[in-house]
Design a protein around this motif. Structure first.
Motif, PDB file in Angstrom:
ATOM      1  N   HIS A 475     -52.758 -17.682   7.537  1.00 17.42           N
ATOM      2  CA  HIS A 475     -53.635 -16.555   7.850  1.00 17.42           C
ATOM      3  C   HIS A 475     -54.039 -15.813   6.582  1.00 17.42           C
ATOM      4  O   HIS A 475     -53.237 -15.633   5.660  1.00 17.42           O
ATOM      5  CB  HIS A 475     -52.922 -15.582   8.802  1.00 17.42           C
ATOM      6  CG  HIS A 475     -53.864 -14.763   9.614  1.00 17.42           C
ATOM      7  ND1 HIS A 475     -54.491 -13.651   9.117  1.00 17.42           N
ATOM      8  CD2 HIS A 475     -54.309 -14.917  10.890  1.00 17.42           C
ATOM      9  CE1 HIS A 475     -55.260 -13.135  10.058  1.00 17.42           C
ATOM     10  NE2 HIS A 475     -55.174 -13.887  11.148  1.00 17.42           N
ATOM     11  N   VAL A 477     -54.553 -12.668   6.072  1.00 14.70           N
ATOM     12  CA  VAL A 477     -53.882 -11.384   5.875  1.00 14.70           C
ATOM     13  C   VAL A 477     -52.641 -11.541   5.010  1.00 14.70           C
ATOM     14  O   VAL A 477     -52.340 -10.688   4.163  1.00 14.70           O
ATOM     15  CB  VAL A 477     -53.530 -10.744   7.234  1.00 14.70           C
ATOM     16  CG1 VAL A 477     -52.607  -9.533   7.046  1.00 14.70           C
ATOM     17  CG2 VAL A 477     -54.803 -10.318   7.958  1.00 14.70           C
ATOM     18  N   ARG A 540     -60.263  -6.322  16.818  1.00 15.85           N
ATOM     19  CA  ARG A 540     -59.032  -6.840  16.247  1.00 15.85           C
ATOM     20  C   ARG A 540     -58.037  -5.719  16.031  1.00 15.85           C
ATOM     21  O   ARG A 540     -58.437  -4.572  15.769  1.00 15.85           O
ATOM     22  CB  ARG A 540     -59.305  -7.543  14.910  1.00 15.85           C
ATOM     23  CG  ARG A 540     -60.055  -8.849  15.043  1.00 15.85           C
ATOM     24  CD  ARG A 540     -60.427  -9.441  13.709  1.00 15.85           C
ATOM     25  NE  ARG A 540     -60.947 -10.797  13.845  1.00 15.85           N
ATOM     26  CZ  ARG A 540     -61.389 -11.550  12.868  1.00 15.85           C
ATOM     27  NH1 ARG A 540     -61.376 -11.073  11.614  1.00 15.85           N
ATOM     28  NH2 ARG A 540     -61.841 -12.760  13.082  1.00 15.85           N
ATOM     29  N   GLN A 572     -56.739  -7.654   2.095  1.00 14.11           N
ATOM     30  CA  GLN A 572     -57.003  -8.753   3.018  1.00 14.11           C
ATOM     31  C   GLN A 572     -56.900  -8.289   4.469  1.00 14.11           C
ATOM     32  O   GLN A 572     -57.675  -8.717   5.330  1.00 14.11           O
ATOM     33  CB  GLN A 572     -56.031  -9.897   2.757  1.00 14.11           C
ATOM     34  CG  GLN A 572     -56.243 -10.626   1.433  1.00 14.11           C
ATOM     35  CD  GLN A 572     -57.493 -11.460   1.446  1.00 14.11           C
ATOM     36  OE1 GLN A 572     -58.553 -11.012   1.022  1.00 14.11           O
ATOM     37  NE2 GLN A 572     -57.384 -12.682   1.937  1.00 14.11           N
ATOM     38  N   TRP A 576     -59.944  -8.502   7.126  1.00 19.56           N
ATOM     39  CA  TRP A 576     -59.810  -9.224   8.385  1.00 19.56           C
ATOM     40  C   TRP A 576     -60.109  -8.306   9.568  1.00 19.56           C
ATOM     41  O   TRP A 576     -60.782  -8.716  10.520  1.00 19.56           O
ATOM     42  CB  TRP A 576     -58.396  -9.795   8.502  1.00 19.56           C
ATOM     43  CG  TRP A 576     -58.190 -10.560   9.783  1.00 19.56           C
ATOM     44  CD1 TRP A 576     -58.516 -11.862  10.025  1.00 19.56           C
ATOM     45  CD2 TRP A 576     -57.617 -10.043  10.986  1.00 19.56           C
ATOM     46  NE1 TRP A 576     -58.192 -12.200  11.316  1.00 19.56           N
ATOM     47  CE2 TRP A 576     -57.633 -11.096  11.931  1.00 19.56           C
ATOM     48  CE3 TRP A 576     -57.100  -8.814  11.368  1.00 19.56           C
ATOM     49  CZ2 TRP A 576     -57.154 -10.949  13.221  1.00 19.56           C
ATOM     50  CZ3 TRP A 576     -56.617  -8.655  12.655  1.00 19.56           C
ATOM     51  CH2 TRP A 576     -56.645  -9.720  13.577  1.00 19.56           C
ATOM     52  N   ARG A 579     -63.792  -7.811  10.148  1.00 21.02           N
ATOM     53  CA  ARG A 579     -64.512  -9.086  10.274  1.00 21.02           C
ATOM     54  C   ARG A 579     -65.417  -9.340   9.073  1.00 21.02           C
ATOM     55  O   ARG A 579     -66.623  -9.582   9.209  1.00 21.02           O
ATOM     56  CB  ARG A 579     -65.325  -9.130  11.573  1.00 21.02           C
ATOM     57  CG  ARG A 579     -64.483  -9.131  12.820  1.00 21.02           C
ATOM     58  CD  ARG A 579     -65.320  -9.308  14.074  1.00 21.02           C
ATOM     59  NE  ARG A 579     -64.484  -9.298  15.260  1.00 21.02           N
ATOM     60  CZ  ARG A 579     -63.889 -10.381  15.784  1.00 21.02           C
ATOM     61  NH1 ARG A 579     -64.064 -11.554  15.193  1.00 21.02           N
ATOM     62  NH2 ARG A 579     -63.135 -10.287  16.871  1.00 21.02           N
ATOM     63  N   LEU A 583     -64.091 -14.154   5.839  1.00 19.61           N
ATOM     64  CA  LEU A 583     -62.857 -14.547   6.521  1.00 19.61           C
ATOM     65  C   LEU A 583     -63.118 -15.052   7.938  1.00 19.61           C
ATOM     66  O   LEU A 583     -62.189 -15.186   8.727  1.00 19.61           O
ATOM     67  CB  LEU A 583     -61.886 -13.359   6.578  1.00 19.61           C
ATOM     68  CG  LEU A 583     -61.433 -12.793   5.224  1.00 19.61           C
ATOM     69  CD1 LEU A 583     -60.479 -11.631   5.431  1.00 19.61           C
ATOM     70  CD2 LEU A 583     -60.777 -13.871   4.382  1.00 19.61           C
TER      71      LEU A 583
END
Length: 759
Positions: A475, A477, A540, A572, A576, A579, A583
């Motif tokens: 991932h 992140v 998210r 990061q 994320w 959006r 990424l």
């Protein structure tokens, strides 16, 4: 000379080494100096001169006999060199020699046909070779060159062609004696800016004279968008200015309207009046993009009757429109090291517009009126009501909604849940007032959090080393370094955290993933989640179940590791959450933002699974969409082991095209590409005889120009002379009179010295 010898040179036959010859020369010079010193007291000048001359002559004769000189007869020949005729075969040779005249290629062919016999006479001295050139060099038949070669090459690289011929890349290894270039001089490679000092030095380094015939003098009538100056990216809703350079030749007093379109829609325009004697104009076009994404813009000028080239009246470019700044709302329950470091990071980021609040009063703080305890009241209704949609992300740091009197936050939590489902972002950071300690398990936020808070639980204290899960290894992140091994090593090297909020991982199918866990803290027999993420509707969420991430920055920097890991983790995470297109699970990118006419558009489509692992084997599609929204080209491919699929599409013609990629489960991604209306050869129809003249002058060649010019007296480098046969040495020292002369000189000096009283 007899015996076939045609050259001679002086040589020495002495067997003595060089150092012995040098010592003998020093001894001879010493003898002369001693004679000069001994004659300083002689009052008669004639006597001094006579004795000194005899000593010097004796020294010369002695060295002459010692060196044993000879005449060496040689049989030599001159190497037959090459002479190359380079004929321009680029597309600019299709333009007329002058206005309403014949094509330059036809004029070049007629010139070569008329002087072919003169050129072939050079065969008595050199081997004649014929080539065409554009971007590359290729041999050509002299008869074909004399008929006129239609221009096809999309670029002119004159210096590259000369270097290829001179260095033998064309296949011949013999020395080049010179070249004759027949061209319009419209170079668009190394000499595009003229024959400057660097280009002049490279031309001279070739070591050959460059003779040139310039084809074309007057520039035809043409209007062109020569250059577009704009940044690679722009901010949404901010004004962008595009500086357009318009070139006009053969016009006077006309009005030209420039139009800037984005995928067919006009976004800006301007009118410029052309003036006689002026051929370049800079026109600013300004607009404010209203949405983010990658778009193709086209600047177009009208086409006038009689223009030599109509394709260069438009030019397209790709512009990436991004957010001006990410707007973040940070609400902290109380000051702490974690909120201090996180707030400092966000404030220092120029791409973040931070609005932060610290709650300073709880039910236990009943010491008087609220205005005596806080600078301003917390605007709950405004922030979590009408203003909530203006934020890209909301961050709760060690914040509990329940204990604060009068804030009425609880009734706004359902609105925050719907904000996330509608495309917003929420991050909850731990502490003694967060997750279960803040009683969030019984609120509307429990429906969107990536972990299940255990209400009423207390934090687990003690040093805990975080550990990546399988999802966390892929991932973005939790990507601190490129490569699995380097990333895991970076996490292992971080200082441990000192407290963990107790939460449970959500069940499979919830859209949540645990990226980092605390192996030393167990919840229901499993390691407690430390960092988790979740896709909720269009939005998210992020959970960081500790208030000690500051240790990854502060203590790591103190130990010499630096704070890079802390900064990258939170950067990061924020990218994320909002959006960031970089990424996205599905991404599409052309190999180049603009391609030449007729060239294929190379497209790379990157597909990743929900856990951000490469979607190897997945079928993806890419298509080109024109300004009218029609699909004009489409292709499919399977993603490789790295999740990347490559597709090559050919656009039906010049213009601006949107790239739309389709992946599994309906995922889409968009990009843009421009197909130029004209290549470098078509952008400027003007010949450049001054460039060819400067090149000839720099290399010592001859120059002439068409129409009207004749074949000048061609300059050639002298051929190399080499010995190819016999040699014969004829000594000249072994004659009795040389030895007699030396003896006579020495005897004469001895007699004179005796008579004049020196001995």
């Amino acid at each position: 000379m007899d015996g076939g010898y045609n050259a001679w040179r002086l040589t020495a036959l002495t067997p003595l080494p060089a150092w012995a010859i040098a010592l003998a020369a020093l001894a001879a010079a010493g003898a002369v100096l001693l004679a000069l010193r001994g004659l300083r007291s002689e009052p008669r000048r004639a006597r001094r001169a006579a004795l000194l001359a005899l000593r010097a002559l004796a020294a010369v004769l002695a060295l002459f006999l010692l060196l044993e000189p000879a005449v060496e007869l040689l049989q030599t020949a001159r190497v037959r060199n090459r002479f190359a005729v380079l004929v321009d075969a680029s597309r600019s040779m299709n333009f007329p020699v002058e206005r309403d005249g014949e094509p330059r290629a036809a004029a070049a062919g007629a010139f070569l046909a008329g002087h072919r016999a003169d050129l072939e006479r050079l065969s008595d001295r050199v081997d004649l070779e014929w080539y065409t050139f554009g971007a590359d060099v290729a041999p050509v038949d002299p008869a074909e060159a004399s008929r006129g070669i239609p221009g096809r090459a999309g670029r002119t690289d004159l210096l590259g062609a000369l270097d290829a011929i001179a260095s033998g890349q064309s296949g011949s290894t013999r020395r080049l004696a010179g070249v004759l270039v027949v061209s319009d001089g419209a170079d668009n490679a190394a000499l595009s800016d003229g024959v400057g000092p660097e280009a002049r030095a490279k031309a001279r380094a070739l070591g050959i004279p460059v003779n040139a015939i310039a084809v074309g003098r007057g520039a035809p009538k043409d209007l062109a968008v020569e250059r577009v100056a704009v940044d690679e990216f722009a901010f949404v809703r901010n004004t962008v200015t595009v500086d357009v350079t318009l070139r006009a030749r053969g016009f006077s007093d006309e009005e030209v309207r420039l139009v800037l379109r984005r995928e067919g829609a006009v976004v800006a325009s301007a009118t410029v009046r052309l003036e006689r004697g002026r051929d370049r104009y800079t026109v600013p076009l300004s607009f404010a993009p209203d949405e983010t994404g990658t778009f193709v813009f086209t600047v177009a000028a009208p086409v006038f009757p009689g223009e030599a080239v109509v394709e260069n009246n438009a030019r397209s470019f790709v512009l990436r429109v991004i957010r001006d700044r990410v707007r973040v709302l940070l609400v902290a329950g109380r000051p702490s090291w974690d909120v201090r470091f996180l707030r400092g990071l966000l404030k220092q980021d120029p791409n973040v517009d931070l609005v932060s609040f610290f709650i300073l009063r709880s039910n236990a703080d009943d010491a008087g009126p609220q205005q005596d305890l806080s600078l301003i009241p917390f605007p709950v209704a405004e922030i979590f009501g009408e203003q909530l949609r203006t934020f890209d992300a909301v961050v709760f740091v060690n914040f509990a909604y329940a204990p604060y009197r009068g804030l009425e936050i609880e009734r706004f939590l359902p609105a925050l849940r719907e904000y996330v489902r509608g495309g917003g972002a929420l991050a909850m950071v731990g502490g003694e007032q967060s997750f279960g300690d803040g009683r969030y398990g019984e609120t509307a936020l429990a429906d969107v959090l990536p972990v299940a808070p255990i209400d009423g639980s207390s934090m687990a204290e003690g040093e805990v080393a975080p550990r990546l899960t399988a999802e966390g290894k892929r991932h973005p992140v939790t990507s601190l370094a490129p490569g699995d091994a380097a990333n895991e090593g970076a996490w292992r090297g971080l200082p441990p955290i000192t407290a963990v909020n107790l939460t449970r991982a959500l069940a499979a199918g919830s859209g949540a993933s645990v990226l980092l866990e605390a192996p030393a803290v167990l919840v229901e027999g499993r390691p407690a989640p430390l960092v988790a993420v979740r896709e909720v509707g269009e939005g998210r969420t992020l959970a960081v179940a500790t208030d000690a991430t500051w240790r990854w920055g502060f203590l790591a920097a103190e130990s010499g590791q630096g704070n890079r890991a802390y900064l990258r983790f939170w950067n990061q995470a924020l990218r994320w959450l909002v959006r960031d297109p970089g990424l996205a699970p599905l991404q599409v990118e052309p190999d180049a933002p603009a391609v030449e006419p007729g060239a294929p558009v190379g497209i790379a489509v990157t597909s990743r699974r929900p856990d951000f692992g490469p979607a190897a084997g997945d079928r993806v599609a890419a298509e080109l969409v024109d300004d009218d929204g029609r699909s004009v080209a489409r292709g499919e491919a399977a993603a490789g082991e790295d999740g990347v699929a490559r597709v090559a599409l050919v656009a039906p013609g010049p213009g601006a095209y949107k790239i739309v990629a389709h992946g599994p489960d309906g995922a889409t991604a968009t990009g843009a590409v421009a197909v130029r209306g004209s290549g470098p050869e078509d952008a400027d129809a003007a010949p450049r005889p001054e460039l060819l003249s400067a090149l000839s002058e720099a290399t010592g060649g001859a120059f002439s120009a068409l129409p009207g010019g004749k074949l000048p007296e061609l300059k050639l480098a002298n051929p190399e002379v080499v010995e190819i046969g016999r040699r014969k040495s004829m000594p000249v020292w072994d004659r009795w009179w040389y030895l007699a002369a030396l003896a006579s000189v020495l005897a004469g000096e001895w007699v004179l010295r005796r008579r004049w009283g020196y001995w």
